[in-house]
Design an enzyme around this catalytic site. Structure first.
Site, PDB file in Angstrom:
ATOM      1  N   GLY A   9       0.827  -1.220   0.000  1.00 21.61           N
ATOM      2  CA  GLY A   9       0.000   0.000   0.000  1.00 21.61           C
ATOM      3  C   GLY A   9       0.853   1.259   0.000  1.00 21.61           C
ATOM      4  O   GLY A   9       0.416   2.306   0.471  1.00 21.61           O
ATOM      5  N   GLN A  13      -2.144   7.026   0.837  1.00 22.49           N
ATOM      6  CA  GLN A  13      -1.813   8.160   1.721  1.00 22.49           C
ATOM      7  C   GLN A  13      -0.773   7.759   2.774  1.00 22.49           C
ATOM      8  O   GLN A  13       0.313   8.364   2.879  1.00 22.49           O
ATOM      9  CB  GLN A  13      -3.080   8.654   2.441  1.00 22.49           C
ATOM     10  N   ALA A  80      -1.891  -2.090   2.666  1.00 16.45           N
ATOM     11  CA  ALA A  80      -2.746  -2.270   1.487  1.00 16.45           C
ATOM     12  C   ALA A  80      -4.124  -2.772   1.910  1.00 16.45           C
ATOM     13  O   ALA A  80      -4.240  -3.647   2.764  1.00 16.45           O
ATOM     14  CB  ALA A  80      -2.106  -3.266   0.526  1.00 16.45           C
ATOM     15  N   SER A 124      -8.447  -0.585  12.255  1.00 22.41           N
ATOM     16  CA  SER A 124      -9.192   0.664  12.100  1.00 22.41           C
ATOM     17  C   SER A 124     -10.220   0.873  13.206  1.00 22.41           C
ATOM     18  O   SER A 124     -10.860  -0.073  13.678  1.00 22.41           O
ATOM     19  CB  SER A 124      -9.920   0.620  10.749  1.00 22.41           C
ATOM     20  N   GLU A 126     -12.993   1.896  12.671  1.00 22.35           N
ATOM     21  CA  GLU A 126     -14.297   1.457  12.138  1.00 22.35           C
ATOM     22  C   GLU A 126     -14.729   0.136  12.778  1.00 22.35           C
ATOM     23  O   GLU A 126     -15.913  -0.196  12.777  1.00 22.35           O
ATOM     24  CB  GLU A 126     -14.221   1.290  10.619  1.00 22.35           C
ATOM     25  N   TYR A 148     -16.464  -3.402   5.074  1.00 23.88           N
ATOM     26  CA  TYR A 148     -15.070  -2.995   5.303  1.00 23.88           C
ATOM     27  C   TYR A 148     -14.677  -3.266   6.757  1.00 23.88           C
ATOM     28  O   TYR A 148     -13.634  -3.875   7.031  1.00 23.88           O
ATOM     29  CB  TYR A 148     -14.910  -1.494   4.990  1.00 23.88           C
ATOM     30  N   HIS A 178      -7.286   9.451   9.989  1.00 21.14           N
ATOM     31  CA  HIS A 178      -6.180  10.406   9.845  1.00 21.14           C
ATOM     32  C   HIS A 178      -6.119  10.866   8.392  1.00 21.14           C
ATOM     33  O   HIS A 178      -6.285  10.089   7.464  1.00 21.14           O
ATOM     34  CB  HIS A 178      -4.866   9.825  10.344  1.00 21.14           C
TER      35      HIS A 178
HETATM   36  P1  NAP Z   1      -5.397   4.315   0.738  1.00 19.40           P
HETATM   37  O1  NAP Z   1      -4.864   5.695   0.483  1.00 19.40           O
HETATM   38  O2  NAP Z   1      -6.721   3.930   0.193  1.00 19.40           O
HETATM   39  O3  NAP Z   1      -4.293   3.275   0.201  1.00 19.40           O
HETATM   40  C1  NAP Z   1      -4.574   1.910   0.062  1.00 19.40           C
HETATM   41  C2  NAP Z   1      -3.395   1.220  -0.602  1.00 19.40           C
HETATM   42  O4  NAP Z   1      -3.685  -0.187  -0.740  1.00 19.40           O
HETATM   43  C3  NAP Z   1      -3.055   1.719  -2.004  1.00 19.40           C
HETATM   44  O5  NAP Z   1      -1.650   1.804  -2.138  1.00 19.40           O
HETATM   45  C4  NAP Z   1      -3.603   0.603  -2.899  1.00 19.40           C
HETATM   46  O6  NAP Z   1      -2.922   0.474  -4.116  1.00 19.40           O
HETATM   47  C5  NAP Z   1      -3.295  -0.607  -2.045  1.00 19.40           C
HETATM   48  N1  NAP Z   1      -4.045  -1.822  -2.432  1.00 19.40           N
HETATM   49  C6  NAP Z   1      -5.389  -1.974  -2.476  1.00 19.40           C
HETATM   50  N2  NAP Z   1      -5.696  -3.221  -2.837  1.00 19.40           N
HETATM   51  C7  NAP Z   1      -4.529  -3.896  -3.047  1.00 19.40           C
HETATM   52  C8  NAP Z   1      -4.185  -5.220  -3.447  1.00 19.40           C
HETATM   53  N3  NAP Z   1      -5.114  -6.131  -3.737  1.00 19.40           N
HETATM   54  N4  NAP Z   1      -2.876  -5.575  -3.532  1.00 19.40           N
HETATM   55  C9  NAP Z   1      -1.915  -4.668  -3.270  1.00 19.40           C
HETATM   56  N5  NAP Z   1      -2.176  -3.385  -2.898  1.00 19.40           N
HETATM   57  C10 NAP Z   1      -3.468  -3.012  -2.795  1.00 19.40           C
HETATM   58  O7  NAP Z   1      -5.433   4.033   2.320  1.00 19.40           O
HETATM   59  P2  NAP Z   1      -4.726   4.817   3.537  1.00 19.40           P
HETATM   60  O8  NAP Z   1      -5.633   5.891   4.000  1.00 19.40           O
HETATM   61  O9  NAP Z   1      -3.328   5.104   3.188  1.00 19.40           O
HETATM   62  O10 NAP Z   1      -4.796   3.685   4.657  1.00 19.40           O
HETATM   63  C11 NAP Z   1      -3.768   2.716   4.788  1.00 19.40           C
HETATM   64  C12 NAP Z   1      -4.311   1.515   5.531  1.00 19.40           C
HETATM   65  O11 NAP Z   1      -4.764   1.904   6.820  1.00 19.40           O
HETATM   66  C13 NAP Z   1      -5.503   0.815   4.875  1.00 19.40           C
HETATM   67  O12 NAP Z   1      -5.408  -0.548   5.169  1.00 19.40           O
HETATM   68  C14 NAP Z   1      -6.708   1.419   5.592  1.00 19.40           C
HETATM   69  O13 NAP Z   1      -7.791   0.526   5.526  1.00 19.40           O
HETATM   70  C15 NAP Z   1      -6.137   1.569   6.989  1.00 19.40           C
HETATM   71  N6  NAP Z   1      -6.689   2.621   7.821  1.00 19.40           N
HETATM   72  C16 NAP Z   1      -6.765   3.894   7.349  1.00 19.40           C
HETATM   73  C17 NAP Z   1      -7.204   4.897   8.182  1.00 19.40           C
HETATM   74  C18 NAP Z   1      -7.272   6.330   7.717  1.00 19.40           C
HETATM   75  O14 NAP Z   1      -7.949   7.127   8.375  1.00 19.40           O
HETATM   76  N7  NAP Z   1      -6.577   6.699   6.654  1.00 19.40           N
HETATM   77  C19 NAP Z   1      -7.573   4.598   9.506  1.00 19.40           C
HETATM   78  C20 NAP Z   1      -7.463   3.289   9.951  1.00 19.40           C
HETATM   79  C21 NAP Z   1      -6.997   2.313   9.105  1.00 19.40           C
HETATM   80  P3  NAP Z   1      -3.419   1.239  -5.471  1.00 19.40           P
HETATM   81  O15 NAP Z   1      -2.686   2.560  -5.461  1.00 19.40           O
HETATM   82  O16 NAP Z   1      -2.950   0.304  -6.522  1.00 19.40           O
HETATM   83  O17 NAP Z   1      -4.905   1.375  -5.403  1.00 19.40           O
HETATM   84  O1  F7E Z   2     -16.397   9.302   6.165  1.00 21.42           O
HETATM   85  C1  F7E Z   2     -19.617  11.084   6.533  1.00 21.42           C
HETATM   86  C2  F7E Z   2     -19.663   9.563   6.427  1.00 21.42           C
HETATM   87  O2  F7E Z   2     -15.436   8.314   4.094  1.00 21.42           O
HETATM   88  C3  F7E Z   2     -16.404   9.951   7.414  1.00 21.42           C
HETATM   89  C4  F7E Z   2     -11.304   5.353   6.042  1.00 21.42           C
HETATM   90  O3  F7E Z   2      -9.963   5.795   5.984  1.00 21.42           O
HETATM   91  O4  F7E Z   2     -11.520   6.176   8.274  1.00 21.42           O
HETATM   92  C5  F7E Z   2     -12.087   6.253   6.981  1.00 21.42           C
HETATM   93  O5  F7E Z   2     -13.437   5.795   7.003  1.00 21.42           O
HETATM   94  C6  F7E Z   2     -17.828  10.313   7.804  1.00 21.42           C
HETATM   95  C7  F7E Z   2     -18.840   9.173   7.648  1.00 21.42           C
HETATM   96  O6  F7E Z   2     -14.240   8.032   6.325  1.00 21.42           O
HETATM   97  C8  F7E Z   2     -19.926  12.356   3.152  1.00 21.42           C
HETATM   98  O7  F7E Z   2     -21.015   9.100   6.433  1.00 21.42           O
HETATM   99  C9  F7E Z   2     -20.826  12.740   5.089  1.00 21.42           C
HETATM  100  O8  F7E Z   2     -19.661   9.126   8.781  1.00 21.42           O
HETATM  101  O9  F7E Z   2     -14.206  10.213   5.238  1.00 21.42           O
HETATM  102  P1  F7E Z   2     -15.036   8.994   5.355  1.00 21.42           P
HETATM  103  P2  F7E Z   2     -14.679   6.771   7.216  1.00 21.42           P
HETATM  104  O10 F7E Z   2     -15.860   6.085   6.668  1.00 21.42           O
HETATM  105  O11 F7E Z   2     -14.723   7.220   8.640  1.00 21.42           O
HETATM  106  C10 F7E Z   2     -11.517   4.872   8.872  1.00 21.42           C
HETATM  107  C11 F7E Z   2     -10.846   4.976  10.216  1.00 21.42           C
HETATM  108  C12 F7E Z   2     -10.955   3.828   7.982  1.00 21.42           C
HETATM  109  O12 F7E Z   2     -10.399   2.852   8.445  1.00 21.42           O
HETATM  110  C13 F7E Z   2     -11.327   3.908   6.528  1.00 21.42           C
HETATM  111  O13 F7E Z   2     -10.378   3.179   5.739  1.00 21.42           O
HETATM  112  O14 F7E Z   2     -18.280  11.350   6.932  1.00 21.42           O
HETATM  113  N1  F7E Z   2     -19.896  11.769   5.258  1.00 21.42           N
HETATM  114  N2  F7E Z   2     -20.867  13.118   3.805  1.00 21.42           N
HETATM  115  C14 F7E Z   2     -19.324  11.514   4.087  1.00 21.42           C
HETATM  116  N3  F7E Z   2     -18.332  10.654   3.738  1.00 21.42           N
HETATM  117  C15 F7E Z   2     -17.930  10.641   2.450  1.00 21.42           C
HETATM  118  N4  F7E Z   2     -16.930   9.823   2.094  1.00 21.42           N
HETATM  119  N5  F7E Z   2     -18.516  11.453   1.502  1.00 21.42           N
HETATM  120  C16 F7E Z   2     -19.514  12.313   1.808  1.00 21.42           C
HETATM  121  O15 F7E Z   2     -20.024  13.039   0.937  1.00 21.42           O
END
Ligand code: NAP
Ligand code: F7E
Length: 323
Positions: A9, A13, A80, A124, A126, A148, A178
C-alpha cells in the site's frame, strides 16, 4: 546496519508518509505495488528514486512469497486494503478478500519466508462501529457496521491469532481517522477541502455531502505513521489505539474549512441522500493513553490546523493549474 522495511500500500496516503519517515531513518524501503495499466505513483514521485518497487497483490499468495523472498525485510507494514467504506457495500466479497483474507496470506508468507520479521497490521477505529463505550480503547468490544469494518475485524484477529499461535512479532494498530493533503478525494475531509478550493476559485457553486452529524476523531496522517513505526520498536508485540482524543462533526469540518477562505458553509453545502450509508458509524473518539504511556506518542497537529492545511494545499493546487 541498514534495516529493510517492506510497505504494502505504498502508493496510498499512509504508505507515502511512512516511506518518507523510514527513509529519514535510513531504512532500505521496498514498496509492494499491484500491476496497473497506468502507473499510480503520484504520492511517491518525490522520492521514487530512493525506494525499490516490487509487483505483488494481496489476492495472490505466491506473489507475496516472492516479494518477501526478494526483500528479506526486518519490518513489514501491511497498509494495502480496499479502504473506502461505501465501496465495501458494493463489493463486499472483494473487500473481504483484500482487507481480510489478504492479511492471512501475508502472515503465512512471512511465516514461511521471514518468521523473525516484525509485522504491522493497519486496523481501524471502524471496527468499533456502533460503539459499546466512549471513548474507545484497546479493550473496547467491536461492533463493525460495514463489510469494510467486518473485514478489518478479521484482519485484526488473525494478526493477534498468528502472534499467539506462532509467536510472530505481529501487532495491530487501531488507528482512528487520519487525513492530509494526500488523502483520497472521495473521503469526506478531502472532498470538503477540494470543494472549498473549487468554490473559492469559481470552479463549482455547491458541495453535496451525506450525513453532516457524524463525528470522527480526526488526526494528521504524518503523525500516525510515526506510531506504526514505534509499535514495531517495542520489546514485546502488542496492539495500540492511536487517536487525538477529540471528536468533531462533518458540519464542524465544513464550518472551519469554508470560514478559512471567508465563506459561509451554509450557502454552499447541500445534503444529498446518495452519500448516506446503509448503516452509519455515528460517533468515534479514541483513548490513546496506552500509546502515550508506552510509545511516548503524541499528535502534533490540531484539528483546526489540519483543516487549514488541507484547504491551503487544495487552493495551491488549483492556483498552480491557473498559472
Ligand atoms: P489508501 O490511500 O486507500 O491506500 C490503500 C493502498 O492499498 C493503495 O496503495 C492501494 O494500491 C493498495 N491496495 C489496495 N488493494 C490492493 C491489493 N489487492 N494488492 C496490493 N495493494 C493493494 O489508504 P490509507 O488511508 O493510506 O490507509 C492505509 C491503511 O490503513 C488501509 O489498510 C486502511 O484501511 C487503513 N486505515 C486507514 C485509516 C485512515 O484514516 N486513513 C484509519 C485506519 C486504518 P493502489 O494505489 O494500486 O490502489
Ligand atoms: O467518512 C460522513 C460519512 O469516508 C467519514 C477510512 O480511511 O476512516 C475512513 O473511514 C464520515 C462518515 O471516512 C460524506 O457518512 C458525510 O460518517 O471520510 P469517510 P470513514 O468512513 O470514517 C476509517 C478509520 C478507515 O479505516 C477507513 O479506511 O463522513 N460523510 N458526507 C461523508 N463521507 C464521504 N466519504 N462522503 C460524503 O459526501
Amino acid at each position: 546496519m541498514t534495516r529493510t522495511a517492506l510497505i504494502t500500500g505504498i502508493t496510498g496516503q499512509d504508505g507515502s508518509y511512512l516511506a518518507e519517515w523510514l527513509l529519514e531513518k535510513n531504512y532500505r524501503v521496498v514498496g509492494m505495488v499491484r500491476r496497473a495499466s497506468t502507473e499510480n505513483f503520484e504520492r511517491i514521485q518525490p522520492f521514487r528514486d530512493r525506494i525499490e518497487l516490487l509487483q505483488g497483490d494481496l489476492l495472490d499468495q505466491w506473489s507475496l512469497v516472492r516479494v518477501l523472498e526478494k526483500t528479506q525485510p526486518d519490518e513489514i507494514y501491511n497498509l494495502a486494503a480496499m479502504s473506502f467504506v461505501p465501496t465495501s457495500w458494493d463489493q463486499p466479497t472483494l473487500t473481504g478478500e483484500f482487507t481480510g483474507l489478504g492479511v492471512t496470506r501475508l502472515l503465512d508468507a512471512m511465516r514461511l519466508v521471514c518468521p523473525k520479521a516484525r509485522f504491522y497490521q493497519a486496523s481501524s477505529s471502524e471496527m468499533f462501529g456502533k460503539v459499546r463505550e466512549t471513548p474507545q480503547n484497546e479493550n473496547t468490544p467491536f461492533h463493525p457496521r460495514s463489510p469494510y469494518a467486518v473485514a478489518k475485524v478479521y484482519g485484526h484477529y488473525i494478526t493477534v491469532n498468528y502472534r499467539e499461535s506462532y509467536h510472530l512479532f505481529a501487532v495491530s494498530g487501531i488507528l482512528f481517522n487520519h487525513e492530509s493533503p494526500r488523502r483520497g478525494l472521495e473521503f469526506v475531509t478531502r472532498k470538503i477541502s477540494d470543494g472549498v478550493a473549487r468554490i473559492k476559485q469559481g470552479l463549482a457553486s455547491e458541495l453535496r455531502l451525506g450525513n453532516l452529524d457524524s463525528c470522527r476523531d480526526w488526526g494528521f496522517a504524518g503523525d500516525y505513521v510515526r506510531a506504526m513505526w514505534l509499535m514495531l520498536q517495542q520489546p514485546q508485540p502488542s496492539d495500540f489505539v492511536i487517536a487525538t482524543g477529540q471528536s468533531h462533526s462533518v458540519r464542524d469540518f465544513c464550518e472551519i474549512a469554508f470560514s478559512h477562505v471567508g465563506l459561509d458553509w451554509r450557502k454552499f453545502v447541500r445534503q444529498d441522500p446518495r452519500f448516506m450509508r446503509p448503516a452509519e458509524v455515528d460517533h468515534l473518539i479514541g483513548d490513546a493513553s496506552r500509546a502515550r504511556r508506552l510509545l511516548g506518542w503524541e499528535p502534533t497537529i490540531s484539528f483546526e490546523a489540519l483543516v487549514r492545511m488541507m484547504v491551503d494545499a487544495d487552493l495551491e493546487r488549483f492556483q498552480k493549474r491557473k498559472d
